[in-house]
Design a protein around this motif. Structure first.
Motif, PDB file in Angstrom:
ATOM      1  N   ILE A   3       1.048  -1.126   0.161  1.00 59.12           N
ATOM      2  CA  ILE A   3       0.027  -0.226  -0.320  1.00 59.12           C
ATOM      3  C   ILE A   3       0.780   1.282  -0.117  1.00 59.12           C
ATOM      4  O   ILE A   3       1.761   1.750   0.839  1.00 59.12           O
ATOM      5  N   LYS A   4       0.768   2.740  -0.860  1.00 55.30           N
ATOM      6  CA  LYS A   4       1.470   3.539  -0.974  1.00 55.30           C
ATOM      7  C   LYS A   4       0.586   4.339   0.101  1.00 55.30           C
ATOM      8  O   LYS A   4      -0.192   4.400   1.182  1.00 55.30           O
ATOM      9  N   THR A   5       1.547   4.765   0.859  1.00 55.42           N
ATOM     10  CA  THR A   5       1.542   5.603   1.806  1.00 55.42           C
ATOM     11  C   THR A   5       1.427   7.029   1.819  1.00 55.42           C
ATOM     12  O   THR A   5       0.360   7.905   2.974  1.00 55.42           O
ATOM     13  N   ASP A   6       1.313   7.695   0.339  1.00 51.91           N
ATOM     14  CA  ASP A   6       0.869   9.186   0.136  1.00 51.91           C
ATOM     15  C   ASP A   6      -0.025   9.129  -0.964  1.00 51.91           C
ATOM     16  O   ASP A   6       0.483   9.148  -2.227  1.00 51.91           O
ATOM     17  N   GLN A   7      -1.553   9.588  -0.986  1.00 53.98           N
ATOM     18  CA  GLN A   7      -1.896   9.327  -2.389  1.00 53.98           C
ATOM     19  C   GLN A   7      -2.806  11.331  -2.147  1.00 53.98           C
ATOM     20  O   GLN A   7      -3.674  11.824  -1.604  1.00 53.98           O
ATOM     21  N   PRO A   8      -2.405  12.322  -2.803  1.00 57.12           N
ATOM     22  CA  PRO A   8      -2.559  13.833  -2.428  1.00 57.12           C
ATOM     23  C   PRO A   8      -3.761  14.031  -2.661  1.00 57.12           C
ATOM     24  O   PRO A   8      -4.252  14.836  -2.874  1.00 57.12           O
ATOM     25  N   ASP A   9      -3.909  13.110  -4.266  1.00 55.51           N
ATOM     26  CA  ASP A   9      -4.821  13.665  -4.674  1.00 55.51           C
ATOM     27  C   ASP A   9      -5.969  12.224  -5.967  1.00 55.51           C
ATOM     28  O   ASP A   9      -6.856  12.315  -6.473  1.00 55.51           O
ATOM     29  N   ALA A  10      -6.119  11.789  -4.599  1.00 58.74           N
ATOM     30  CA  ALA A  10      -6.898  10.916  -4.033  1.00 58.74           C
ATOM     31  C   ALA A  10      -8.303  11.072  -3.262  1.00 58.74           C
ATOM     32  O   ALA A  10      -8.300  12.729  -3.158  1.00 58.74           O
ATOM     33  N   LEU A  11      -8.982  10.253  -3.928  1.00 60.67           N
ATOM     34  CA  LEU A  11     -10.835  10.879  -3.275  1.00 60.67           C
ATOM     35  C   LEU A  11     -10.580   9.883  -1.862  1.00 60.67           C
ATOM     36  O   LEU A  11     -10.046   8.835  -1.587  1.00 60.67           O
ATOM     37  N   ARG A  32      -8.066  18.368   3.667  1.00 64.75           N
ATOM     38  CA  ARG A  32      -7.877  17.766   1.824  1.00 64.75           C
ATOM     39  C   ARG A  32      -8.610  18.162   1.069  1.00 64.75           C
ATOM     40  O   ARG A  32      -9.404  18.663   1.275  1.00 64.75           O
ATOM     41  N   LYS A  33      -8.936  17.462   0.118  1.00 63.18           N
ATOM     42  CA  LYS A  33      -9.328  18.863  -1.025  1.00 63.18           C
ATOM     43  C   LYS A  33     -10.669  16.282  -1.727  1.00 63.18           C
ATOM     44  O   LYS A  33      -9.845  15.346  -1.069  1.00 63.18           O
ATOM     45  N   ASN A  34     -11.401  16.573  -2.666  1.00 57.67           N
ATOM     46  CA  ASN A  34     -11.830  15.294  -2.583  1.00 57.67           C
ATOM     47  C   ASN A  34     -12.438  14.720  -1.931  1.00 57.67           C
ATOM     48  O   ASN A  34     -11.974  12.960  -1.104  1.00 57.67           O
ATOM     49  N   ASN A  35     -13.437  15.431  -0.902  1.00 51.71           N
ATOM     50  CA  ASN A  35     -13.733  14.923   0.665  1.00 51.71           C
ATOM     51  C   ASN A  35     -14.978  13.739  -0.158  1.00 51.71           C
ATOM     52  O   ASN A  35     -16.144  14.399  -0.436  1.00 51.71           O
ATOM     53  N   ILE A  36     -15.432  12.820   0.568  1.00 52.78           N
ATOM     54  CA  ILE A  36     -17.062  11.864   0.539  1.00 52.78           C
ATOM     55  C   ILE A  36     -16.752  11.290   1.639  1.00 52.78           C
ATOM     56  O   ILE A  36     -16.494  10.518   2.476  1.00 52.78           O
ATOM     57  N   VAL A  94      -8.126   5.650  -4.373  1.00 54.29           N
ATOM     58  CA  VAL A  94      -9.062   6.042  -2.981  1.00 54.29           C
ATOM     59  C   VAL A  94      -8.081   6.014  -1.256  1.00 54.29           C
ATOM     60  O   VAL A  94      -8.025   4.479  -1.000  1.00 54.29           O
ATOM     61  N   ASN A  95      -7.880   7.099  -0.591  1.00 51.96           N
ATOM     62  CA  ASN A  95      -7.904   6.967   0.757  1.00 51.96           C
ATOM     63  C   ASN A  95      -9.400   6.613   1.828  1.00 51.96           C
ATOM     64  O   ASN A  95     -10.005   7.194   1.498  1.00 51.96           O
ATOM     65  N   PHE A  96      -9.206   5.532   2.308  1.00 50.72           N
ATOM     66  CA  PHE A  96     -10.382   4.875   3.165  1.00 50.72           C
ATOM     67  C   PHE A  96     -10.192   5.038   4.888  1.00 50.72           C
ATOM     68  O   PHE A  96      -8.856   4.680   5.059  1.00 50.72           O
ATOM     69  N   TYR A  97     -11.361   6.189   5.594  1.00 50.29           N
ATOM     70  CA  TYR A  97     -11.168   5.791   7.227  1.00 50.29           C
ATOM     71  C   TYR A  97     -12.173   5.347   7.383  1.00 50.29           C
ATOM     72  O   TYR A  97     -13.247   5.706   7.239  1.00 50.29           O
ATOM     73  N   MET A  98     -11.754   4.539   8.193  1.00 50.56           N
ATOM     74  CA  MET A  98     -12.626   3.982   8.813  1.00 50.56           C
ATOM     75  C   MET A  98     -12.037   3.808  10.886  1.00 50.56           C
ATOM     76  O   MET A  98     -10.640   3.774  11.156  1.00 50.56           O
TER      77      MET A  98
END
Length: 348
Positions: A3-11, A32-36, A94-98
């Motif tokens: 898994i990549k550690t940095d994805q600033p352009d991700a959803l 951040r940008k691109n948040n859902i 995509v970065n998931f936060y849970m």
């Protein structure tokens, strides 16, 4: 899994199931940008939208279907709704936060996301909640640990194109290699590996309390209902609270019922005469930030820790009557031991 550690352009996808998760996710989204936001309850969705109506937010809740194989059919429906929504966004990462990677509403997302986006394009990040902010919950036995680590895809899961991802480390999977980052509350001692942790960007410097008129919030609890305190002991605690507020010359007193008490219509514990009942559907964390009190008072609650770490010295956070709680659980003493460390006042 790589898994990549940095994805600033991700959803950035936040799975929100509590008030604390709402506040924590919002603090991250502000940077951040691109948040859902995928909210498990309507009131959480309302809270997110009241903060920023421009953010994409939906209520999607895992629900077991009626009838044969209802859980698996519920998972399929849940995943379909989530990934149909994500497919409307152009981002390929995509970065998931849970809160955890354990349970049907979280774990099945891992394999589906990796299959859809590729392992190199997704990260799974944890925002601990409650006592998980403080301590790691390990497996109670090596047998249970081995069962989770070696879990195989069942033929029923395979029939529904589902795969539950095995994990290691602890019961919530927070220490698993699957997890990219663990977001912790700044200033709070915890047991997680520092290299994997990042502090939540709590906006403490922007919070202002006090307008010349002292204002206090009493947080209701369910200690009597949970048989951790008798009704006579609760009455003693209320007397202590009244005495404290009188000595501090507090003019405005508000009472926020415990969520469980509102839902199940059980008595509002710690409610004192003269306090204004708060009728708000907002989670405590959001209500606290909106109103900003001079004093926040309860007996024993992780909410006190959250309040102190959000407000710092701007609010006096006070635990009153904890010496009357009949508790011997690790959770109680772990939380209570932190009070002095982070500046919560204790009046037993």
């Amino acid at each position: 899994m790589s898994i990549k550690t940095d994805q600033p352009d991700a959803l950035n996808v936040y799975l929100v199931n509590s008030g604390f998760q709402t506040v924590a996710s919002v603090t991250l989204a502000n940077k951040r940008k691109n948040n859902i936001f995928i909210c498990f309850e309507q009131f959480l969705l309302n809270s997110v939208q009241s903060i920023n109506s421009d953010w994409a937010a939906r209520t999607i809740k895992f629900e077991k279907k009626k009838g044969l194989l209802g859980r698996r059919r519920g998972v399929v429906s849940y995943l379909m709704r989530i990934f149909a929504l994500l497919s409307t966004f152009p981002q390929k990462k995509v970065n998931f936060y849970m809160i955890t990677i354990v349970g049907s509403e979280y774990n099945y997302i891992i394999d589906r996301a990796v299959s859809q986006y590729g392992a190199e394009n997704v990260t799974f990040n944890i925002i601990p909640d409650g006592s998980s902010n403080i301590a790691i919950e390990y497996f109670s036995s090596e047998r249970k640990k081995a069962r989770v680590q070696k879990r195989r895809v069942s033929w029923l899961d395979r029939a529904y194109n589902l795969r539950y991802t095995p994990y290691s480390g602890d019961k919530r999977g927070i220490l698993s290699d699957i997890v990219n980052k663990i977001y912790t509350i700044p200033g709070l001692s915890h047991e997680y590996p520092p290299a994997k942790c990042e502090a939540l960007p709590v906006p403490r410097d922007t919070l202002k309390v006090g307008n010349g008129k002292k204002k206090a919030l009493i947080l209701g609890q369910t200690l009597c209902n949970d048989q951790l305190m008798s009704s006579l002991e609760e009455l003693e605690v209320k007397k202590k609270i009244i005495n404290f507020l009188s000595c501090e010359n507090v003019e405005s007193i508000y009472y926020l019922p415990h969520t469980v008490a509102k839902i199940y219509k059980i008595p509002y514990e710690l409610m004192i005469d003269g306090a204004q009942l708060v009728n708000s559907d907002k989670p405590f964390e959001l209500y606290m930030l909106d109103e900003q009190f001079d004093y926040i008072i309860s007996v024993y609650s992780t909410a006190l820790i959250t309040a102190k770490l959000f407000f710092g010295h701007r609010t006096r956070v006070v635990s009153i009557g904890s010496g009357l709680v009949s508790a011997s659980t690790t959770d109680f003493f772990t939380n209570f031991s932190l009070y002095n460390e982070i500046g919560i006042e204790v009046i037993q």
